[in-house]
Design an enzyme around this catalytic site. Structure first.
Site, short mmCIF file in Angstrom:
data_model
loop_
_atom_site.label_atom_id
_atom_site.label_comp_id
_atom_site.label_asym_id
_atom_site.label_seq_id
_atom_site.Cartn_x
_atom_site.Cartn_y
_atom_site.Cartn_z
N HIS A 183 0.84 -1.19 0.00
CA HIS A 183 0.00 0.00 0.00
C HIS A 183 0.88 1.25 0.00
O HIS A 183 2.11 1.16 0.13
CB HIS A 183 -0.95 0.01 1.21
CG HIS A 183 -0.25 -0.06 2.54
ND1 HIS A 183 -0.27 -1.16 3.35
CD2 HIS A 183 0.51 0.85 3.18
CE1 HIS A 183 0.43 -0.93 4.44
NE2 HIS A 183 0.92 0.28 4.36
C1 T46 Z 1 4.08 0.19 6.80
C2 T46 Z 1 4.37 -1.07 7.51
C3 T46 Z 1 5.75 -1.10 8.02
C4 T46 Z 1 -4.07 -0.49 13.47
O1 T46 Z 1 -5.14 -0.72 14.03
N1 T46 Z 1 -3.26 0.53 13.91
C5 T46 Z 1 -2.09 0.83 13.31
O2 T46 Z 1 -1.39 1.77 13.74
C6 T46 Z 1 -1.68 0.04 12.17
C7 T46 Z 1 -0.37 0.34 11.46
C8 T46 Z 1 -2.51 -0.96 11.74
N2 T46 Z 1 -3.66 -1.22 12.39
C9 T46 Z 1 -4.52 -2.32 11.90
C10 T46 Z 1 -5.25 -1.94 10.62
C11 T46 Z 1 -5.25 -3.18 9.77
O3 T46 Z 1 -6.46 -3.86 9.95
O4 T46 Z 1 -3.71 -3.45 11.57
C12 T46 Z 1 -4.12 -4.03 10.34
C13 T46 Z 1 -2.95 -4.13 9.39
O5 T46 Z 1 -2.49 -2.81 9.12
P1 T46 Z 1 -1.57 -2.45 7.85
O6 T46 Z 1 -2.23 -2.89 6.61
O7 T46 Z 1 -1.18 -1.02 7.97
O8 T46 Z 1 -0.29 -3.37 8.15
P2 T46 Z 1 1.09 -3.52 7.45
O9 T46 Z 1 1.95 -4.22 8.43
O10 T46 Z 1 0.93 -4.14 6.12
O11 T46 Z 1 1.70 -2.05 7.21
C14 T46 Z 1 2.14 -1.21 8.29
C15 T46 Z 1 1.96 0.26 7.94
O12 T46 Z 1 0.63 0.59 7.74
C16 T46 Z 1 2.73 0.62 6.73
O13 T46 Z 1 2.64 1.97 6.47
O14 T46 Z 1 4.94 0.78 6.19
O15 T46 Z 1 3.51 -1.34 8.58
#
Ligand code: T46
Length: 141
Positions: A57
């Site tokens: 993303h």
């Molecule tokens: C990136 C990499 C390194 C939350 O509730 N709070 C939060 O602060 C975050 C980051 C996520 N979430 C929940 C929302 C989603 O349902 O956790 C789930 C997975 O989140 P996300 O798609 O953001 O996860 P990653 O690990 O693919 O990505 C995250 C960051 O968003 C991203 O910017 O660089 O970690």
């Protein structure tokens, strides 16, 4: 700079201060000194199963600093024109990411921890989760 205009040239791999000690080292990240944004959220990825990828993303407004607090992982970045891969493996190195970059995190070593300092609280509205939509977002590049 607007997120639509950021490129891979705006990504910086920075050296964080390291306080050496025979009993174990310390790295401190000081807001206002080491970072070009105010930190409003800290989160970390851990217990990542072997072969698992994260990311896939881009963010519209979020600035981030990514650190391999433990272990190592790779980050493939795309700005809509070019791509570049970074490997983070030192807890005193940080990758500064402006908004507007597609990222794919992979090759997590066993027990690795990806520490993230971020400029804004979590908001799903800030995400672009479709690559087609990302290309459209960056279309003037
Ligand atoms: C990136 C990499 C390194 C939350 O509730 N709070 C939060 O602060 C975050 C980051 C996520 N979430 C929940 C929302 C989603 O349902 O956790 C789930 C997975 O989140 P996300 O798609 O953001 O996860 P990653 O690990 O693919 O990505 C995250 C960051 O968003 C991203 O910017 O660089 O970690």
């Amino acid at each position: 700079m607007r997120a639509e205009e950021t490129t891979l040239e705006d990504v910086k791999l920075i050296q964080l201060p390291k306080v050496m000690n025979p009993a174990g080292n310390i790295t401190a990240i000081n807001g206002g000194l080491d970072l070009p944004f105010e930190v409003n959220r800290v989160y970390y990825l851990y217990d990542i199963p072997g072969g698992q990828d994260r990311g896939g993303h881009a963010h519209k407004a979020l600035h981030q600093l990514l650190v391999a607090a433990s272990g190592s992982f790779s980050i493939l970045l795309k700005d809509g024109r070019a791509s570049k891969e970074f490997n983070l493996k030192r807890p005193y190195e940080g990758l500064l990411l402006p908004p507007g970059l597609w990222r794919e995190l992979r090759d997590f070593s066993s027990g690795s921890i990806c520490l993230v300092l971020a400029s804004h609280p979590y908001s799903e509205v800030d995400y672009i989760r479709e690559f087609k939509e990302f290309k459209e977002f960056k279309k003037f590049l």
